[in-house]
Write a protein that holds these residues in place. Sequence first.
Motif, short mmCIF file in Angstrom:
data_model
loop_
_atom_site.label_atom_id
_atom_site.label_comp_id
_atom_site.label_asym_id
_atom_site.label_seq_id
_atom_site.Cartn_x
_atom_site.Cartn_y
_atom_site.Cartn_z
N PRO A 82 0.58 -1.06 0.04
CA PRO A 82 0.47 -0.20 0.28
C PRO A 82 0.76 1.05 0.02
CG PRO A 82 -0.99 -1.55 1.68
CD PRO A 82 0.26 -2.00 1.37
N SER A 83 -0.09 2.49 -0.45
CA SER A 83 1.12 3.44 -0.85
C SER A 83 1.94 3.82 0.70
CB SER A 83 0.39 4.88 -1.33
OG SER A 83 -0.19 4.55 -3.28
N ASN A 84 1.19 3.90 1.22
CA ASN A 84 1.35 4.29 2.84
C ASN A 84 2.55 3.08 4.21
OD1 ASN A 84 -0.36 2.20 3.71
ND2 ASN A 84 -1.40 3.74 5.19
N VAL A 85 2.82 2.46 3.20
CA VAL A 85 4.24 1.41 3.44
C VAL A 85 5.24 1.24 2.68
CG1 VAL A 85 4.29 -1.14 4.25
CG2 VAL A 85 1.92 -0.37 4.26
N VAL A 86 6.63 1.18 3.02
CA VAL A 86 7.40 1.20 2.81
C VAL A 86 7.82 -0.42 2.08
CG1 VAL A 86 9.74 1.12 2.09
CG2 VAL A 86 9.08 3.25 3.73
N PRO A 87 8.18 -0.81 1.10
CA PRO A 87 7.30 -2.05 0.26
C PRO A 87 8.96 -2.92 0.61
CG PRO A 87 7.89 -0.83 -1.54
CD PRO A 87 7.28 -0.07 -0.48
N ASP A 88 8.63 -3.76 1.43
CA ASP A 88 9.16 -4.69 1.12
C ASP A 88 10.15 -5.88 0.92
OD1 ASP A 88 7.39 -6.79 2.66
OD2 ASP A 88 7.97 -6.91 4.51
N LEU A 89 9.43 -6.23 -0.78
CA LEU A 89 9.50 -7.24 -1.61
C LEU A 89 9.04 -6.77 -2.74
CD1 LEU A 89 9.93 -10.53 -1.99
CD2 LEU A 89 6.69 -10.45 -2.17
N ALA A 90 10.02 -7.04 -3.84
CA ALA A 90 9.99 -7.23 -5.10
C ALA A 90 10.27 -8.57 -5.70
CB ALA A 90 10.43 -5.75 -5.43
N ILE A 91 10.22 -8.35 -6.99
CA ILE A 91 10.96 -9.28 -7.65
C ILE A 91 10.50 -8.43 -9.49
CG2 ILE A 91 10.28 -11.37 -8.85
CD1 ILE A 91 8.18 -10.63 -6.30
N LEU A 92 11.85 -9.02 -9.92
CA LEU A 92 12.64 -7.80 -10.90
C LEU A 92 12.48 -9.43 -11.39
CD1 LEU A 92 13.90 -6.40 -13.10
CD2 LEU A 92 15.65 -6.46 -12.21
N ARG A 93 11.67 -9.27 -12.90
CA ARG A 93 12.32 -10.71 -13.65
C ARG A 93 13.01 -9.83 -15.50
NH1 ARG A 93 8.66 -14.71 -11.66
NH2 ARG A 93 7.00 -14.06 -10.51
#
Length: 402
Positions: A260-271
């Motif tokens: 969500p926009s009010n949370v610093v994201p802790d996961l991302a997967i780059l393909r």
Amino acid sequence: MGELSPTERAAVDRAAAEPMLDQVLAWAAVNSGSRNLGGLERMADLLADAFAALPGLLRLENPAPVEIVDAAGRKVDVRHGRHLHLTVRPTAPVQLLFTGHMDTVFGADHPFQEIRWIDEATLNGPGVADMKGGLAVMLAALKAVEAGSVADRIGYDVVINSDEEVGSPASADLLAQSARGKRAALTYEPAALPDGTLAGARPGSGNFAIVVRGRSAHAGRNPEDGRNAVLAAAELALHLAKSKYPGLNINPSRIDGGSPSNVVPDLAILRVNLRPRTPDDEERASDLIDTAVTAIAAEHDVQIEVQGGFGRPPKPLTAQAEALFELVKRAGADLGQSIGWQPSGGVCDGNNIAACGVPVVDTMGVRGGKIHSMEEFLIVESLKERAALSALTILRLAAEAA
């Protein structure tokens, strides 16, 4: 047009007379997208019935297990369909390999499902060129050779896999095993151009899922405590894209994850997909990934794990391969067909076969075009042309080894 021997002329005529168009119409009516297991099972049954006209041992092989990284960064099993594998006369003096695929890029929910005539000479439909037309050509040529007097000299394997369009992860071992000890291989991808031009050298291809794990935090109260995985993944994508050079194409294609926009994201997967032209370029590509991952993980204080690899080795045009192309070219000339070849940016099972040391021409299928789109088309007269070309090529390969 050159002179054909009576044996060659008879085989060419038999191949051209096979009911290939009827087969294409029936097979293209079955949706066999790479992950449509029900459609692939139906397609495997239809092909098993058709290829049972050939001698030898025919079986439907279970796919090898395959793991992928999902949108949550987890390793999950993914299922594929069975592969058709036919072995004929494994002790004959001339051993060849013929390969194709039953899957298409059009899933069960894709809008492209119908076959239609563009005009009296051109058929539009899912997989008509890539490669249900090619499968019909392969079968016609083999049936024509089997009916002739030199069939006993020729042994071969046929592999028709269910996962080529997703990189053949569940059939790579079967392809390598079947390529072992073969004099040459023919693969039935459509011609590189509608005029019948063959694909020569090909780059390799590697697909990677790069999992970035950061730390979540409130985007307003304490963002400095977070470690933004999406930002790190985006920077990695840009870094890799800027690292391409003439011998290496790099395509970052997708980033999954976020928050969500009010949370610093802790996961991302780059393909990302990388296409190295040579084995040296493949090694350099691996080094590029390692260097970029190390630098960006340190800069952003995140953990990065690289999943995937190079499933398609580069396929340079070797002396052996060039000799096989020349044989096909001469066969085409004797049939009144002008056959040329050129490098291609695409990849296919021909890459895997060439990596086993077996020369391969991997665009022996139909003339057509606009594959992987709703405008895919088959030039119908090419069914007879290419079946004749294959039958003559097989006989010439046998004669060359006599």
